[in-house]
Design an enzyme around this catalytic site. Structure first.
Site, PDB file in Angstrom:
ATOM      1  N   ASP A 195      36.849  42.390  -5.903  1.00  0.00           N
ATOM      2  CA  ASP A 195      35.393  41.905  -6.125  1.00  0.00           C
ATOM      3  C   ASP A 195      34.592  41.462  -4.624  1.00  0.00           C
ATOM      4  O   ASP A 195      35.566  42.559  -4.065  1.00  0.00           O
ATOM      5  CB  ASP A 195      36.089  40.650  -6.478  1.00  0.00           C
ATOM      6  CG  ASP A 195      34.674  39.865  -7.577  1.00  0.00           C
ATOM      7  OD1 ASP A 195      33.004  40.452  -7.142  1.00  0.00           O
ATOM      8  OD2 ASP A 195      34.776  39.180  -8.578  1.00  0.00           O
ATOM      9  N   HIS A 214      29.994  36.316  -5.880  1.00  0.00           N
ATOM     10  CA  HIS A 214      29.966  36.596  -6.760  1.00  0.00           C
ATOM     11  C   HIS A 214      32.501  36.305  -6.793  1.00  0.00           C
ATOM     12  O   HIS A 214      32.930  36.274  -7.413  1.00  0.00           O
ATOM     13  CB  HIS A 214      29.904  38.580  -7.006  1.00  0.00           C
ATOM     14  CG  HIS A 214      30.290  38.739  -8.327  1.00  0.00           C
ATOM     15  ND1 HIS A 214      31.471  39.748  -9.045  1.00  0.00           N
ATOM     16  CD2 HIS A 214      29.224  38.382  -9.498  1.00  0.00           C
ATOM     17  CE1 HIS A 214      31.392  39.834 -10.413  1.00  0.00           C
ATOM     18  NE2 HIS A 214      30.051  39.853 -10.606  1.00  0.00           N
ATOM     19  N   SER A 223      30.834  39.057 -15.750  1.00  0.00           N
ATOM     20  CA  SER A 223      32.050  39.049 -14.888  1.00  0.00           C
ATOM     21  C   SER A 223      32.031  37.536 -14.888  1.00  0.00           C
ATOM     22  O   SER A 223      33.348  37.561 -14.099  1.00  0.00           O
ATOM     23  CB  SER A 223      30.837  39.112 -14.227  1.00  0.00           C
ATOM     24  OG  SER A 223      30.376  40.472 -13.428  1.00  0.00           O
TER      25      SER A 223
END
Length: 676
Positions: free
Chosen positions: A20, A94, A456
């Site tokens: 990520d 994220h 996600s």
């Protein structure tokens, strides 16, 4: 007290690797000071990079590995160390968000703007986090860097990989989707015994938008859960308008004067700055705004990200406004409005007709001179409390953005004999950790928590629940864990009705609800408790996946050997015979029989097998019942026959009901064709 200990140990010593955008290691979701100390994890061999500025390690016992991969990005000239950080530090947000969803600490207060929105916990709060940063804010990621990160995670010995990334489109370089660079390297991860959860993609709701293709991967679709955040704007004329905004109410039920940004400019030259966006406090007259509700307009700048709701809130606050209203006068189809936190009262009126009603009221109530300049502001209103969630019985629903099947086997978009997505998990408006220097979501700049949506967010729910299954059953294969997750799902919502999926209306572009199918949700919505005790599993290993590839028509055996370094010396007759917890036949002519093998992972139990299917197909199972001793495996067959040819797929289900209460169900999808 047994349950409490269970929470304390949930996911203990399982290592989840996150490919990520890195991690913010100082976040309370990843802290170790309150918890029972973490011991070493001898099986994990990953390393910990040191922050180049502070010289501190990124690891702390909870985070056991932290590395970044940017060779390809640097070589291409895309990497900017001041924004992207040449370390595992999350410059996006994220990566911290996904890590916290899967493995964040339990009971962490979610605080924003002095308000608490509940407590956060990862699915496996005692699992360890291994960070493999290969994604970056401005350019995403380079395939070579992502593959280097996956390879390293496999080499280091993670138990689970969470991948909230996939190809942008079906790969044109390989003849088959199953051997795109991601899937090929993930096959070697599964060969090493690692479970892989991958986001299905956010290109829904059209068919064939799925970007996670292969049977060895668990492809996760996103659902909307039962929380909805609503707010109201109360007009001076008694009307109540609906909107959204995670904000406190204006003061003491009192009405405030409304002023439009365009009517409070310091001078007309400010018009070139799109003043109605309320992004620049310096172009507005503080004397006219102070103590009033500022009326702003939603423009295309918000869609492209050059304007943000957070900036509207900051502008209103800096001018001493009592609050703000952002009205949406026209809308691009597919635009989705998520509630945004605001430290002052604020609301976004997302419905165009409601917005126009508010503007009409403002115009009628505002007196102007012959040049159009305002003589007196008479429009009034107040903002309700938007901090509380309301709960909806219609949840879960498949989110509009969630990528849909049918799955495809090549870049000509031909249908695969394999169902995707595999499973549905929460992926809309998910609260979790954020990196305060993260720039991915302008509405959460500088915050330590964010509430965002995407497949996600769904994938790490599955990665965390897989960690709990792996902890309970350390010797299970990735396929066994995937089977336990898939066969114990639910296709019913909280109101006891079949799941629905959000769709875009072709005529108006508005979001509607339609009955959901396995192409929306795979096997159904995850049920973590049931997945820990599935009764039966459908197991498979590397040689089965190789057999699936070698049996899929149109795949060149040389290409398979090139990627897997294994020859094609095994066929399963038809790719539908791969032992997956779902059945898909994309081109059924006449009759076809598929075989499945189940293994009993509980005590001795007798299972009755039943099946139902769309009326255009006949379906039969054989045997109708079987008894399995602990650890025993048994085969059964499912025979499908075309009764009538229709242009659409037919959907059905095979259910194995056990005498001790286990219930195992698998979805069936088929498309019938005439004999030539």
């Amino acid at each position: 007290m047994a349950n409490r200990r269970g929470q304390d140990k949930a996911g203990e010593d399982i290592v989840i690797g996150f490919i990520d955008s890195g991690i913010y290691p100082l976040h309370p979701s990843f802290a170790t000071h309150d918890a029972e100390r973490y011991g070493p994890v001898p099986k994990y061999k990953g390393k910990c990079e040191v922050d180049p500025d502070t010289k501190k390690s990124f690891c702390n016992g909870k985070i056991v590995g932290a590395q970044h991969f940017a060779k390809a990005a640097t070589a291409a000239g895309a990497f900017n160390p001041s924004v992207d950080y040449a370390s595992p530090l999350d410059g996006d947000g994220h990566g911290s968000h996904t890590a916290a969803i899967a493995a964040g600490n339990n009971g962490i207060p979610v605080r924003l703007n002095k308000y608490e929105f509940g407590k956060a916990s990862g699915m496996a709060p005692r699992a360890r986090i291994a960070v493999y940063k290969a994604l970056y804010r401005l350019f995403g990621g380079f395939v070579a860097d992502v593959i280097a990160a996956i390879d390293q995670a496999v080499h280091d010995g993670v138990d689970i990989i969470n991948l909230s990334v996939g190809p942008n489109s079906p790969p044109a370089a390989t003849k088959t989707t199953f051997l795109n660079p991601f899937d090929a390297v993930l096959l070697s991860a599964v060969k090493a015994g690692i479970f892989v959860a991958q986001a299905a993609g956010n290109g829904g709701p059209s068919p064939k938008t799925i970007l996670s293709y292969s049977p060895w991967i668990t492809s996760v679709a996103a659902s909307i859960d039962d929380r909805r955040y609503k707010n109201h704007f109360f007009l001076g004329n008694g009307k109540v308008l609906n909107g959204i905004g995670l904000s406190p109410a204006t003061h003491l039920n009192k009405n405030f004067t409304l002023v439009s940004a365009n009517d409070v400019l310091l001078d007309t030259s400010a018009m070139r700055f799109s003043p109605s966006d309320c992004q620049r406090p310096e172009v507005l007259n503080r004397k006219l705004v102070e103590g009033k509700v500022l009326l702003c307009g939603y423009s295309f700048n918000f869609v492209v990200g050059t304007s943000s709701i957070k900036k509207v809130s900051d502008t209103a606050k800096s001018l001493g406004a009592a609050g703000f209203v952002l009205v949406v006068e026209n809308i691009t189809p597919g635009t989705k409005f998520d509630p945004v936190p605001s430290s002052i009262p604020g609301i976004v009126v997302t419905d165009v007709s409601t917005s126009l009603e508010l503007i009409d009221y403002y115009n009628v109530s505002t007196t102007r001179d012959w040049t159009g300049r305002v003589k007196s502001f008479e429009a009034k209103g107040r903002i309700g409390n938007g901090l509380r969630a309301t709960l909806q019985k219609s949840a879960p629903q498949v989110a509009l953005f969630s990528a849909r099947g049918p799955n495809i086997k090549d870049y000509s978009f031909r249908d695969a004999d394999l169902l995707k997505p595999d499973i549905l998990a929460p992926g809309a408006l998910i609260w979790a950790a954020w990196s305060p220097n993260g720039t991915d979501e302008p509405n959460y700049a500088g915050e330590t928590f964010a509430m965002i949506s995407g497949t996600s967010m769904a994938a790490p729910h599955i990665a965390g629940i897989a960690a709990l299954i792996k902890q309970k059953h350390p010797n299970w294969s990735p396929a066994a864990i995937k089977s336990a997750l898939m066969t114990t799902t639910s296709t019913i919502n909280r109101a006891g009705r079949p799941l629905q999926a959000q769709q875009s209306s072709k005529s108006s572009g508005e979001t509607t609800l339609v009955p959901a199918t396995p192409f929306d949700y795979g096997s159904g919505h995850v049920d973590p408790r049931a997945a820990l005790d599935p009764g039966l599993i459908f197991d498979a290993g590397y040689s089965d996946y190789l057999g699936f590839l070698c049996t899929t028509p149109g795949i060149n055996p040389h290409e398979i050997k090139n990627f897997t370094r294994s020859p094609c010396n095994f066929s399963m007759g038809h790719p539908s015979n791969l032992n997956t917890p779902s059945i898909a036949i994309s081109h059924l002519v006449g009759t076809q029989t598929v075989t499945r093998t189940v293994t009993n992972v509980a005590e001795e139990e007798t299972y009755k097998i039943t099946a139902r299917m769309a009326p255009s197909f006949a379906i039969e199972v054989n045997p109708p019942a079987m008894t399995l001793l602990p650890g025993a495996s048994r085969k059964f067959t499912v025979t499908l026959t075309v009764r009538s040819v229709t242009p659409n797929y037919g959907f059905g289900q095979v259910v194995l009901k056990g005498s001790r209460g286990h219930k195992v169900s698998i979805p069936v999808v088929a498309k019938g064709y005439k004999r030539r």
